[in-house]
Design an enzyme around this catalytic site. Sequence first.
Site, mmCIF file in Angstrom:
data_model
loop_
_atom_site.group_PDB
_atom_site.id
_atom_site.type_symbol
_atom_site.label_atom_id
_atom_site.label_comp_id
_atom_site.label_asym_id
_atom_site.label_seq_id
_atom_site.Cartn_x
_atom_site.Cartn_y
_atom_site.Cartn_z
ATOM 1 N N HIS A 107 0.843 -1.199 0.000
ATOM 2 C CA HIS A 107 0.000 0.000 0.000
ATOM 3 C C HIS A 107 0.875 1.244 0.000
ATOM 4 O O HIS A 107 1.949 1.274 0.604
ATOM 5 C CB HIS A 107 -0.928 -0.008 1.213
ATOM 6 C CG HIS A 107 -1.886 -1.157 1.203
ATOM 7 N ND1 HIS A 107 -2.512 -1.613 2.340
ATOM 8 C CD2 HIS A 107 -2.316 -1.951 0.197
ATOM 9 C CE1 HIS A 107 -3.297 -2.641 2.030
ATOM 10 N NE2 HIS A 107 -3.190 -2.862 0.735
ATOM 11 N N GLU A 151 1.133 8.126 -3.435
ATOM 12 C CA GLU A 151 2.188 8.549 -4.346
ATOM 13 C C GLU A 151 1.796 9.822 -5.099
ATOM 14 O O GLU A 151 0.691 9.928 -5.640
ATOM 15 C CB GLU A 151 2.446 7.408 -5.342
ATOM 16 C CG GLU A 151 3.632 7.575 -6.244
ATOM 17 C CD GLU A 151 3.938 6.278 -6.996
ATOM 18 O OE1 GLU A 151 4.531 5.364 -6.382
ATOM 19 O OE2 GLU A 151 3.563 6.167 -8.168
ATOM 20 N N HIS A 176 -9.749 -4.126 -6.657
ATOM 21 C CA HIS A 176 -8.891 -5.194 -7.166
ATOM 22 C C HIS A 176 -9.307 -6.580 -6.681
ATOM 23 O O HIS A 176 -9.175 -7.543 -7.408
ATOM 24 C CB HIS A 176 -7.433 -4.964 -6.748
ATOM 25 C CG HIS A 176 -6.772 -3.843 -7.465
ATOM 26 N ND1 HIS A 176 -5.614 -3.242 -7.014
ATOM 27 C CD2 HIS A 176 -7.090 -3.218 -8.611
ATOM 28 C CE1 HIS A 176 -5.257 -2.284 -7.859
ATOM 29 N NE2 HIS A 176 -6.143 -2.253 -8.834
ATOM 30 N N ASN A 177 -9.749 -6.698 -5.445
ATOM 31 C CA ASN A 177 -10.076 -8.005 -4.861
ATOM 32 C C ASN A 177 -11.552 -8.029 -4.489
ATOM 33 O O ASN A 177 -11.941 -7.481 -3.456
ATOM 34 C CB ASN A 177 -9.237 -8.261 -3.606
ATOM 35 C CG ASN A 177 -7.752 -8.369 -3.892
ATOM 36 O OD1 ASN A 177 -7.345 -8.530 -5.042
ATOM 37 N ND2 ASN A 177 -6.941 -8.278 -2.861
ATOM 38 N N PRO A 229 -1.389 0.603 -10.982
ATOM 39 C CA PRO A 229 -0.200 1.144 -10.326
ATOM 40 C C PRO A 229 1.031 0.291 -10.589
ATOM 41 O O PRO A 229 0.937 -0.939 -10.722
ATOM 42 C CB PRO A 229 -0.575 1.101 -8.846
ATOM 43 C CG PRO A 229 -1.529 -0.044 -8.747
ATOM 44 C CD PRO A 229 -2.298 -0.059 -10.036
ATOM 45 N N GLY A 230 2.170 0.946 -10.656
ATOM 46 C CA GLY A 230 3.423 0.212 -10.717
ATOM 47 C C GLY A 230 3.949 -0.033 -9.320
ATOM 48 O O GLY A 230 3.264 0.184 -8.316
ATOM 49 N N SER A 231 5.171 -0.483 -9.235
ATOM 50 C CA SER A 231 5.820 -0.628 -7.945
ATOM 51 C C SER A 231 6.539 0.677 -7.634
ATOM 52 O O SER A 231 6.750 1.514 -8.510
ATOM 53 C CB SER A 231 6.821 -1.784 -7.987
ATOM 54 O OG SER A 231 7.761 -1.580 -9.024
ATOM 55 N N SER A 277 3.249 4.113 -13.444
ATOM 56 C CA SER A 277 1.868 3.660 -13.285
ATOM 57 C C SER A 277 1.109 4.122 -14.517
ATOM 58 O O SER A 277 1.568 5.011 -15.243
ATOM 59 C CB SER A 277 1.235 4.254 -12.023
ATOM 60 O OG SER A 277 1.866 3.785 -10.849
ATOM 61 N N HIS A 313 -3.943 -5.595 -12.611
ATOM 62 C CA HIS A 313 -4.122 -4.653 -11.496
ATOM 63 C C HIS A 313 -2.821 -4.012 -11.042
ATOM 64 O O HIS A 313 -2.832 -3.131 -10.182
ATOM 65 C CB HIS A 313 -4.773 -5.373 -10.315
ATOM 66 C CG HIS A 313 -3.812 -6.046 -9.370
ATOM 67 N ND1 HIS A 313 -2.905 -6.998 -9.774
ATOM 68 C CD2 HIS A 313 -3.626 -5.903 -8.022
ATOM 69 C CE1 HIS A 313 -2.211 -7.420 -8.730
ATOM 70 N NE2 HIS A 313 -2.617 -6.771 -7.664
#
Length: 475
Positions: free
Chosen positions: A203, A206, A323-324, A372-374, A379, A398
């Site tokens: 989480h 950003e 996402h979930n 989103p990216g890491s 992203s 996702h």
Amino acid sequence: MGTEWNLNRISDVEWEMPRSGAMNVPARIIASEKLLAGMKGDLCLKQTRDMATLKGAVDHVVALSDAHQGYGFPIGGVAAFSTDDGVISPGGVGYDINCGVRLLATRVPVLELMKRRPELLRAIAAAIPSGVGKGGKGHSPGEIRNVLRMGARWAVKNGLGVPEDLERTEEGGCMENADPSDVSDRAIERGLPQLGTLGSGNHFLEFQRIDKIEDASLAGRFGLSDANATVMIHCGSRGLGHQVAGDFIRIMGDKYGYSGLADRELINAPFKSELGRRYLSAMNCAVNYAFCNRQMIMHMVRVCLQNMFPGSGPCSLVYDVCHNIAKVEEHVVGGCVMKLCVHRKGATRSFGPGRREIPERYRDVGQPVIIPGSMGTASYVLVGTKIAEEKTFGSTAHGAGRVESRTRARERLSGEQIKRDLERNGIEVHAGSWKGLVEEAPEVYKDIDEVVRVCAAAGIGRVVARMRPVAVMKG
């Protein structure tokens, strides 16, 4: 691991695992050769095959381009089940129910924000608790139960947002059929201090700059400008959602046992059973908690930005995606419209133009999709497509998807070095711990550019814009 998989190539980025053994339907894998090689390195493909063994699976199951090993289902897995004779499975949703992302378009010029990043991150960190078990303002059980019923509507009703925010949130920020009496006292207890908090793990909050716009017209419709900063918030239902998942995994196991399952993590209940109804209701409550959580965090971000950049004007929500989750939706299968329970585990809804579920302001172009990216990588904003509705039950990737465990990351990486590397790349970072920074290092994730390229090549999402981080807060 080491298994030879019988995969038929459909296109450059699509593969099919034919129905065999206990599979009720075939499996489709959306991946380039590079990404597929990674999927073969863990239990991802086995879990994809296992999804197809569950009762009532319809047409085919899917592993998306960011897929990797998860609990029961792979993360990046999609499966749709008949609401007549199919099942609902907590492992097909995950422990972090409605882990999701919302994107804000600000009117703060990137150049102005860059000058005040350390100060801004300190203000955000002071306003928004983050980290394992970290709590914010305590709420009463009655308040939490209202949140479970109302979702983001509760926050807006209490002055933590505007009605327009709800229009730009998936499901209007509130799932119906959410009865708090189906949620355990322990889950509510865990949710009392965590509303309005970021959490830990992957989480983040950003601040970003848009470095590439692929579709100027759609970027304009979404309120995106490469002159102004964006804000991305990624979090979920915290301990409350985790408890809901754990409660029903145990209850279903006790009631139905594990006989006949390809993996005990696939424990489920018939969708039409009383236990299936109770899980769907409790899951919806956790979904609503997460919607409200992100709404409250967004409000605090708005306040911080207004205080620091008073002349910039209000921020607008682009969209908020889950996402979930498991949702009852209508899809065309074999030329017939069917009501299905679609499980998206680490997958984003990607509906094309015209679907009634899309807010009216976006309905003619399709649903905004946020990937989103890491930490430290790009992203993306995409838009949903009719092709996704045909191929993946209206779903796309996702995020980047892990390639390395948190344990392995801690063994070989240094938090101090990661921070130096990020700063060298122009990214200011505030982390609650070195451990959290190490576990979420950019190199433990797949190549987000490749993940998104494959989504676009498969037609299950169309790229609108790419963002790069300039300041990141991690739990």
